[in-house]
Design a protein around this motif. Structure first.
Motif, PDB file in Angstrom:
ATOM      1  N   SER A 179       0.835  -1.209   0.000  1.00  0.00           N
ATOM      2  CA  SER A 179       0.000   0.000   0.000  1.00  0.00           C
ATOM      3  C   SER A 179       0.864   1.251   0.000  1.00  0.00           C
ATOM      4  CB  SER A 179      -1.018  -0.009   1.141  1.00  0.00           C
ATOM      5  OG  SER A 179      -0.408  -0.195   2.375  1.00  0.00           O
TER       6      SER A 179
ATOM      7  N   ASP B 273      -6.776   5.339   4.534  1.00  0.00           N
ATOM      8  CA  ASP B 273      -5.781   4.264   4.577  1.00  0.00           C
ATOM      9  C   ASP B 273      -6.260   3.208   5.578  1.00  0.00           C
ATOM     10  OD1 ASP B 273      -3.560   2.664   5.062  1.00  0.00           O
ATOM     11  OD2 ASP B 273      -2.159   4.333   5.328  1.00  0.00           O
TER      12      ASP B 273
ATOM     13  N   TYR C  29      -5.076  -1.467   8.488  1.00  0.00           N
ATOM     14  CA  TYR C  29      -5.323  -2.337   9.655  1.00  0.00           C
ATOM     15  C   TYR C  29      -6.794  -2.676   9.853  1.00  0.00           C
ATOM     16  CZ  TYR C  29      -0.544  -1.007  10.654  1.00  0.00           C
ATOM     17  OH  TYR C  29       0.803  -0.816  10.564  1.00  0.00           O
TER      18      TYR C  29
ATOM     19  N   THR D 213      -4.124  -3.295   2.249  1.00  0.00           N
ATOM     20  CA  THR D 213      -2.888  -4.053   2.030  1.00  0.00           C
ATOM     21  C   THR D 213      -3.041  -5.520   2.397  1.00  0.00           C
ATOM     22  OG1 THR D 213      -0.547  -4.156   2.616  1.00  0.00           O
ATOM     23  CG2 THR D 213      -2.019  -3.442   4.347  1.00  0.00           C
TER      24      THR D 213
ATOM     25  N   SER E 188      -0.307  -6.884   3.537  1.00  0.00           N
ATOM     26  CA  SER E 188       0.884  -7.026   4.381  1.00  0.00           C
ATOM     27  C   SER E 188       0.583  -7.492   5.792  1.00  0.00           C
ATOM     28  CB  SER E 188       1.630  -5.695   4.472  1.00  0.00           C
ATOM     29  OG  SER E 188       2.176  -5.354   3.238  1.00  0.00           O
TER      30      SER E 188
ATOM     31  N   ARG F 176       4.480  -7.872  -0.870  1.00  0.00           N
ATOM     32  CA  ARG F 176       4.192  -6.524  -1.358  1.00  0.00           C
ATOM     33  C   ARG F 176       2.954  -6.455  -2.258  1.00  0.00           C
ATOM     34  NH1 ARG F 176       4.951  -4.358   1.771  1.00  0.00           N
ATOM     35  NH2 ARG F 176       5.401  -2.313   0.948  1.00  0.00           N
TER      36      ARG F 176
HETATM   37  N1  PMP Z   1      -0.393   2.455   5.980  1.00  0.00           N
HETATM   38  C1  PMP Z   1      -0.123   2.325   7.282  1.00  0.00           C
HETATM   39  C2  PMP Z   1      -0.955   3.090   8.252  1.00  0.00           C
HETATM   40  C3  PMP Z   1       0.916   1.487   7.721  1.00  0.00           C
HETATM   41  O1  PMP Z   1       1.208   1.371   9.017  1.00  0.00           O
HETATM   42  C4  PMP Z   1       1.675   0.773   6.762  1.00  0.00           C
HETATM   43  C5  PMP Z   1       2.786  -0.153   7.214  1.00  0.00           C
HETATM   44  N2  PMP Z   1       4.018   0.437   7.384  1.00  0.00           N
HETATM   45  C6  PMP Z   1       1.370   0.960   5.408  1.00  0.00           C
HETATM   46  C7  PMP Z   1       0.322   1.793   5.054  1.00  0.00           C
HETATM   47  C8  PMP Z   1       2.173   0.332   4.307  1.00  0.00           C
HETATM   48  O2  PMP Z   1       2.173  -1.039   4.313  1.00  0.00           O
HETATM   49  P1  PMP Z   1       2.515  -1.884   3.007  1.00  0.00           P
HETATM   50  O3  PMP Z   1       3.291  -1.014   2.073  1.00  0.00           O
HETATM   51  O4  PMP Z   1       3.306  -3.031   3.529  1.00  0.00           O
HETATM   52  O5  PMP Z   1       1.202  -2.287   2.424  1.00  0.00           O
END
Ligand code: PMP
Length: 354
Positions: free
Chosen positions: A85, A182, A185, A208, A210, A219
């Motif tokens: 993301s 965003d 989480y 994401t 992730s 990724r």
């Molecule tokens: N947004 C937030 C609020 C995050 O904490 C993170 C993680 N560092 C990300 C986006 C990006 O995560 P990723 O690129 O792994 O999807």
């Protein structure tokens, strides 16, 4: 005159430490999932045909984009996929924040937002969260060049969607700028703003694989928005690098999406471990926010956060601490397995009693 006078200088984002020795440490500092990705992902990885790597992947990330559209009930032209993301957010900043007016986001939030604004020369203003780390809606009602809301927020873990109208009121009052939400989480118990995407064409919801899908190393990030918004994002993406997503990522992402039962089970385990962790920290005198994420944000009472951070690190337990106004007394602790969290409590007991 030197070539250095013309360098685009920035102070980069500082990611959480990735220690080299992984055997004996407990890593609770970068919000990774403590469980592996779905067994379906392992099977797909093992069945992968290396010969196909000679072929370029689908530039439009077709199969994964379509699967995400299906999964969440959107059209394929309403989905954008990127390399994590961070990639999606960086592309969105470059695409949508092209005004002389400042982009608005909270003073305590994901610390990449101001870095992207700096690197792209986007004017911005950070609006202070209130004393309980909540956003003030009125801060986002004035003229602006865009708005970014991490919901739930990081590193506080707090969701603003308990009041379901909170984000909608902001989007509705700002139809002449783009609002990015965003939701990195959100799968861990937050309320999503996704339904608003159908109603407002100026809103992008970014997510994401992730965290909740245990794919930080693979990724994959994605976003939903009106087809018009997504087209503008693709125009910028294709002007920089069209083949952003590699072939294995697309295939493994599809495998992950196919196993909803495993996804729900592992996310559920993290949520219950979070609740246990919050209780245990409170018993030990910590103040803990109401986190809707895979981490807790906690302030110790018997020792400074910095001292605890250092003492835990000496014991091989990595958490995150920022030397930053307003959050200097707090630690962000990612949720690990039950066993890891029990070890954390034992370590805290030893440190506090010394
Ligand atoms: N947004 C937030 C609020 C995050 O904490 C993170 C993680 N560092 C990300 C986006 C990006 O995560 P990723 O690129 O792994 O999807």
């Amino acid at each position: 005159m030197s070539w250095e006078d013309n360098v685009r200088r920035v102070i980069p984002y500082v990611p959480g430490e990735q220690p080299k020795v992984t055997e004996k440490i407990i890593k609770l500092n970068t919000n990774e999932m403590p469980y592996p990705p779905s067994p379906a992902v392992k099977r797909a990885l093992e069945g992968m045909d290396a010969a196909r790597l000679r072929l370029y992947p689908a530039a439009d990330v077709g199969p994964l984009r379509d699967a995400l559209a299906d999964h969440y009930g959107f059209g394929s032209d309403e989905v954008f996929v990127g390399v994590g993301s961070d990639d999606v957010l960086a592309t969105a900043f470059l695409t949508f924040f092209n005004s002389d007016r400042p982009v608005l986001f909270p003073d305590i939030t994901y610390s990449f937002y101001d870095v992207w604004a700096e690197v792209y020369r986007i004017p911005y203003e950070m609006k202070p969260l209130d004393e309980n780390f909540h956003m003030k809606k009125s801060d986002y009602m004035g003229p602006n060049g865009g708005i970014v809301i991490a919901n739930p927020n990081a590193p506080t873990g707090i969701s603003e969607m308990e009041d379901v109208e909170f984000i909608e009121d902001i989007v509705a009052a700002n139809r002449d700028s783009v609002v990015i939400v965003d939701e990195a989480y959100v799968d861990f118990g937050g309320v999503s703003a996704l339904p608003l995407v159908k109603k407002y064409d100026n809103m992008l919801v970014v997510r994401t694989f992730s965290k909740s899908r245990a794919f930080a190393g693979m990724r994959i990030g994605y976003a939903f928005g009106s087809s018009k918004l997504i087209k503008y994002l693709n125009d910028v993406k294709y002007s920089i690098n069209s083949y952003t997503m590699n072939r294995p990522a697309i295939e493994l992402g599809l495998a992950s999406l196919s196993d909803e039962a495993y996804f729900k089970e592992t996310v559920g385990k993290v949520i219950s471990t979070r609740s246990w962790t919050k209780d245990e920290l409170e018993k030990r005198g910590f103040t803990v926010t109401d986190s809707k994420t895979n981490f807790v944000f906690a302030s110790p009472s018997k020792i400074s956060a910095k001292e605890l951070f250092t003492a835990l690190k000496e014991k091989g337990i990595y958490v995150r601490w920022w030397d930053k106004d307003r959050i200097r007394d707090w630690l962000r602790i990612s949720i690990g397995t039950d066993e890891e969290m029990r070890s954390l409590m034992l370590a805290i007991d030893t440190i506090i009693c010394l």
